[in-house]
Design a protein around this motif. Structure first.
Motif, short mmCIF file in Angstrom:
data_model
loop_
_atom_site.label_atom_id
_atom_site.label_comp_id
_atom_site.label_asym_id
_atom_site.label_seq_id
_atom_site.Cartn_x
_atom_site.Cartn_y
_atom_site.Cartn_z
N HIS A 48 -17.38 -23.25 23.23
CA HIS A 48 -18.13 -24.47 22.99
C HIS A 48 -19.45 -24.40 23.76
O HIS A 48 -19.46 -24.08 24.95
CB HIS A 48 -17.31 -25.68 23.45
N PRO A 49 -20.58 -24.67 23.12
CA PRO A 49 -21.88 -24.48 23.75
C PRO A 49 -22.23 -25.47 24.86
O PRO A 49 -23.11 -25.21 25.67
CB PRO A 49 -22.86 -24.63 22.58
N THR A 50 -21.53 -26.61 24.88
CA THR A 50 -21.84 -27.63 25.89
C THR A 50 -20.86 -27.58 27.06
O THR A 50 -21.25 -27.58 28.22
CB THR A 50 -21.83 -29.04 25.26
N THR A 51 -19.57 -27.51 26.74
CA THR A 51 -18.55 -27.51 27.79
C THR A 51 -18.31 -26.12 28.36
O THR A 51 -17.72 -25.98 29.43
CB THR A 51 -17.21 -28.04 27.25
N HIS A 52 -18.74 -25.09 27.63
CA HIS A 52 -18.52 -23.69 28.02
C HIS A 52 -17.03 -23.36 28.13
O HIS A 52 -16.62 -22.53 28.93
CB HIS A 52 -19.23 -23.36 29.34
N GLU A 53 -16.23 -24.00 27.31
CA GLU A 53 -14.81 -23.73 27.27
C GLU A 53 -14.45 -22.91 26.03
O GLU A 53 -15.07 -23.06 24.98
CB GLU A 53 -14.02 -25.03 27.24
N VAL A 54 -13.45 -22.05 26.15
CA VAL A 54 -12.92 -21.33 25.00
C VAL A 54 -12.06 -22.31 24.20
O VAL A 54 -11.06 -22.83 24.71
CB VAL A 54 -12.08 -20.12 25.42
#
Length: 356
Positions: free
Chosen positions: A69-75
């Protein structure tokens, strides 16, 4: 009579509201996270005119593709693909992600909206690089093991032809107008020039010495930037003159590079080091080394130009670099041996799109 009319209007409004609510709920279902509340953000890789886009990293030793995810930086999603995935690219309209599986010698096609593999296409021996023409019509898969390029029609998802190129080809990039596709030939120090209308090699740029490996093109369509693995340099190739005019020293064992939307800078992953090189393209020199960890390989500038994502193969992570400061701002844990990384190209966001 008036009472009946009022009752009818109220009834009609209730029905209309219910239908609208149902329709809105249906529209919120799609998206790789499976979370309806995040759908507006995660749909961005499926063709909408968004400022951000999902990031895709393939993990060579885990045989999967992970969605970041580009905002949360989560897979937010793990997608199983073929054996030893090396490169991946998302189509210009964001509909599909193509993953090249080098050991199983095929390409997994993933629907970006559902995050599911919808087709697998056999290609040549030891396939490596893959890229689209900007118009989204053609997909080119570079087969390192048999000196060929497989051409796939993106709309039909069918192979259409196989093109012979130079020795040990590795990767390719299309011209800005989609008329030409350039392929690096690592074993013959050259670049094959393919006409996309005839699907034939029409020229060969020779004397690209230093084992040309990966390749990119400047937004103005005038210059090719080529990583030279043997000499640890980036070659500058003038397309009009069809020759390498300059070389820029960078780190050892470098592989992938990406160019900013304004054409001013290039970022290079130096897999034999622990840093990413920043190149000033007009000055033709490295201006900074950003320490990111052991073995940076795949690298991509975000669609909105605010960040750079680097796949750090030796530490199983994706590093996020702030473009304004050229400093590391985050590290994202991923699976084993992240090799390549992609996102929706920034030029795709310049056009208003209504398709998904």
């Amino acid at each position: 009579m008036k009472k009946r009319m009022v009752v009818f209007v109220i009834f009609f409004l209730v029905i209309l509201t219910s239908v609208s609510a149902c329709t809105g709920e249906d529209e919120k279902i799609a998206g790789p996270t499976g979370n309806p509340e995040e759908n507006d953000e995660v749909r961005q890789a499926s063709g909408g005119p968004y400022k951000e886009a999902l990031v895709y990293v393939n993990n060579k030793d885990s045989n999967n593709l992970q969605v970041i995810h580009p905002t949360t930086h989560e897979v937010v999603r793990n997608i199983d693909v073929g054996e030893k995935p090396t490169y991946n690219e998302i189509s210009p309209k964001g509909n599909n992600v193509y993953v090249v599986n080098s050991k199983s010698e095929d390409v997994s096609i993933i629907d970006a909206k559902t995050a599911e593999v919808i087709k697998t296409i056999p290609v040549g021996k030891t396939p490596k690089g893959i890229n689209f023409t900007p118009d989204g019509k053609w997909v080119y898969v570079v087969n390192e093991g048999d000196n060929t390029v497989t051409v796939i029609d993106n709309e039909s998802m069918e192979k259409t032809s196989t093109i012979d190129v130079g020795e040990s080809p590795h990767n390719g990039v299309a011209s800005v107008d989609s008329s030409t596709f350039y392929v690096t030939n690592t074993g013959s120090d050259s670049i094959s020039v393919i006409d996309t209308a005839s699907q034939q090699v029409t020229n060969t740029i020779k004397e690209v010495e230093g084992s040309p490996h990966n390749i990119n093109i400047t937004p103005d369509g005038k210059t090719l930037l080529v990583t030279l693995t043997q000499t640890s340099e980036v070659g500058v190739v003038d397309i009009k003159d069809a020759e390498m005019s300059e070389v820029i020293p960078v780190g050892t064992g470098h592989h992938v590079l990406d160019v900013t939307k304004d054409g001013k800078y290039a970022y290079v992953g130096n897999i034999g080091t622990n840093f990413v090189s920043v190149i000033d393209i007009s000055a033709e020199k490295e201006i900074k080394q950003i320490e990111v960890g052991k073995g940076p390989h795949g690298i991509i500038v975000s669609a909105n130009g605010d960040a750079v994502y680097a796949a750090i193969s030796g530490e199983n992570k994706v590093t996020v670099i702030d473009r304004k400061t050229n400093e590391v701002v985050d590290n994202i844990d991923v699976d084993s041996f992240p090799f390549f990384i992609s996102t929706l190209e920034s030029h795709s966001l310049d056009k208003k799109r209504t398709d998904n």
